[in-house]
Design a protein around this motif. Structure first.
Motif, mmCIF file in Angstrom:
data_model
loop_
_atom_site.group_PDB
_atom_site.id
_atom_site.type_symbol
_atom_site.label_atom_id
_atom_site.label_comp_id
_atom_site.label_asym_id
_atom_site.label_seq_id
_atom_site.Cartn_x
_atom_site.Cartn_y
_atom_site.Cartn_z
ATOM 1 N N GLY A 71 0.095 8.448 -4.621
ATOM 2 C CA GLY A 71 -0.882 7.411 -4.949
ATOM 3 C C GLY A 71 -2.272 7.950 -5.219
ATOM 4 O O GLY A 71 -2.987 7.451 -6.081
ATOM 5 N N PHE A 124 -5.431 4.688 -3.252
ATOM 6 C CA PHE A 124 -6.319 4.332 -2.139
ATOM 7 C C PHE A 124 -7.246 3.192 -2.530
ATOM 8 O O PHE A 124 -7.447 2.240 -1.769
ATOM 9 N N LEU A 172 0.805 5.339 -1.225
ATOM 10 C CA LEU A 172 0.049 6.005 -0.171
ATOM 11 C C LEU A 172 0.938 6.400 0.993
ATOM 12 O O LEU A 172 1.980 5.782 1.241
ATOM 13 N N SER A 189 0.829 -1.206 0.000
ATOM 14 C CA SER A 189 0.000 0.000 0.000
ATOM 15 C C SER A 189 0.861 1.252 0.000
ATOM 16 O O SER A 189 0.504 2.264 -0.620
ATOM 17 N N GLN A 215 -2.977 7.250 4.963
ATOM 18 C CA GLN A 215 -3.883 6.867 3.877
ATOM 19 C C GLN A 215 -3.985 5.349 3.759
ATOM 20 O O GLN A 215 -5.078 4.801 3.587
ATOM 21 N N ALA A 216 -2.832 4.692 3.847
ATOM 22 C CA ALA A 216 -2.820 3.228 3.783
ATOM 23 C C ALA A 216 -3.619 2.630 4.927
ATOM 24 O O ALA A 216 -4.384 1.667 4.734
ATOM 25 N N GLY A 272 3.636 8.179 0.769
ATOM 26 C CA GLY A 272 2.905 9.183 0.018
ATOM 27 C C GLY A 272 3.644 9.696 -1.193
ATOM 28 O O GLY A 272 3.991 10.882 -1.256
#
Length: 470
Positions: free
Chosen positions: A208, A213, A69, A63, A73-74, A205
């Motif tokens: 992504g 997401f 991400l 992720s 976010q992950a 980050g």
């Protein structure tokens, strides 16, 4: 693949019962009342232990590293996807005590006797070969890192243990997961504390966006919901009187907490710079002190075996669920061995590029599980309004029963979602090719299309019968 005859009064002496060191003789047929035992609590560790392992860690890793991400976010994508897969795991587990048959036999309601062979075959392939290969590879890499033993001998040692557990059967699988659980939980919690201490939670980050997401969400949902086709395999021995709320709660909680927590630890570990050219397992343990790193490697081996005990058992049960008249020597235990050999070959072939193979595999699982789940959940919802348990149980054993709307909805859901929305290294569908920000919403589209279409087709099929009887 037979067991004692069904005994609704429960007066027959159990031949298998709660024996642990005994080879299970039941295949896909209903479990008699006399053989029913256990409590819903056992579903907690049975669904927690198999997910406290490196394949779960890697959901978080990809992720951040592959989908671009940030850690937070992950985490959001992982928690949301896992929660949805865990809820349906609990709901489907209810049919174990109710009907006493494996999940793929329950699928006959949705797809008919012959139509159900297709999803049962898919599950047998995914569980007994695909997942078996994935988890065997991670355990083999851990054994290789820990001992220096070369990957192939490490792989062979791991698969022998996995096949043995699945060969013995249901009660031994539950018992193995019970005693593996505390060791796995303590070691991974220690590793998590150390990982969060060294992690850069503001890191990751690389752009992504919403596409990344959705990819991470699909991977997490695919991983958690990938257990859904196994649900009643491990609840079908529970007594009919088992508490319904707990039968839903314990598998859902065990699955959610284990997957979400371990995958989030994986996401945190991806923000730590790993040694160059390290194997995936060595990269995860590289920042840990030596003693803890060795314990984690042992836990990865144990976790891989825990997961594959279920995978190879359910893979064999899925094949038995075809409902074909197989030779008596081709029992569930023999099918475990056959499945294990095929899974070992697949694991051997993927040793050289495990990371990319796993990313693709996670998404492909959701491509078929999501449409299957859409049909199965709609059928389950409609059943309560149209038939009694006695009528439904008779339908499961009716060799002439057909349900073409289920198979049609499943195939159309796949046919619509994959060409349009798939976002794989080898194939990019129409939508992400032109609008990359969509990421990969194939599972969501497949679920919605198959569920909606099945609801319409099933009502249309039932309407003439209703009109004719009026």
């Amino acid at each position: 693949m037979t067991t004692a005859p069904a005994d609704s009064s429960g007066t027959l002496a159990p031949a298998y019962g709660d024996k642990v060191i005994a080879v299970e003789t039941a295949g896909s047929e209903p479990i008699p009342d006399a053989e029913r035992h256990g409590s819903p609590l056992q579903l907690l560790w049975t669904w927690a232990s198999p997910n406290i392992e490196f394949a779960t860690v890697f959901i978080g890793v990809i992720s951040v590293l592959f989908f671009g991400l940030s850690f937070w976010q992950a985490t959001a994508a992982i928690v949301l996807g896992t929660a949805l897969g865990a809820i349906t795991q609990g709901v489907l587990s209810l049919d174990g005590p109710r009907f006493g048959v494996p999940q793929m036999v329950i699928g006959r309601f949705s797809f008919g006797r012959l139509g159900n062979i297709l999803p049962a075959a898919a599950n047998g392939l995914v569980a007994g070969v695909g997942w078996f290969a994935v988890n065997s590879v991670s355990a083999a890499f851990a054994l290789n890192t820990l001992t220096g033993l070369r990957p192939l001998p490490s792989l062979l040692l791991v698969v022998v243990a996995e096949i043995l557990i699945g060969f013995i059967g249901h009660n031994f699988v539950h018992t193995f997961e019970k005693y593996a659980f505390p060791a796995l939980a303590v070691i991974f919690l220690l590793a998590g504390v150390w990982t969060f201490k060294d992690a850069d939670l503001a890191g990751g980050g690389t752009g992504g966006g919403i596409g990344g997401f959705l990819l991470a969400f699909s991977a997490a949902w695919g991983y958690a919901a990938g257990w859904n086709p196994y649900a009643t395999d491990y609840s079908r021995y529970l007594p009919r009187t088992a508490n319904r709320f707990r039968t839903v709660l314990y598998p859902a909680v065990g699955l959610f907490v284990s997957v979400a927590l371990v995958a989030v630890i994986g996401a945190a570990s991806a923000t730590i710079v790993a040694p160059k050219d390290a194997t995936p397992t060595a990269a995860f343990t590289g920042h840990l002190p030596g003693w803890l790193g060795d314990l984690v490697l042992l836990a990865i081996i144990l976790g891989g075996i825990s997961a594959n005990a279920l995978n190879i058992y359910s893979g064999a049960i899925s094949i038995a669920s075809f409902g074909l008249r197989l030779p008596t020597w081709l029992s569930r235990s023999v099918l475990v061995v056959v499945s294990g050999v095929a899974g070992t070959a697949a694991a051997w072939a993927s040793l050289s590029d495990a990371g990319s193979a796993y990313e693709a595999f996670l998404l492909v699982i959701a491509y078929w599980v999501a449409p299957w789940l859409g049909v199965v959940l709609v059928e389950r919802w409609l059943q309560g309004r149209t038939a009694t348990d006695e009528e439904l149980a008779a339908r499961l054993s009716d060799r002439s029963f057909t349900n073409w709307p289920g198979l049609a909805a499943l195939l159309i859901g796949v046919a619509v979602s994959v060409p349009l929305f798939s976002n794989q290294e080898d194939y990019v569908g129409y939508v992400p090719k032109h609008w990359p920000s969509f990421g990969d919403i194939t599972p969501v589209v497949g679920f919605v299309v198959s569920a909606g279409l099945y609801a319409v087709l099933r009502r249309a099929k039932a309407q003439p019968a209703s009109s004719g009887s009026a």
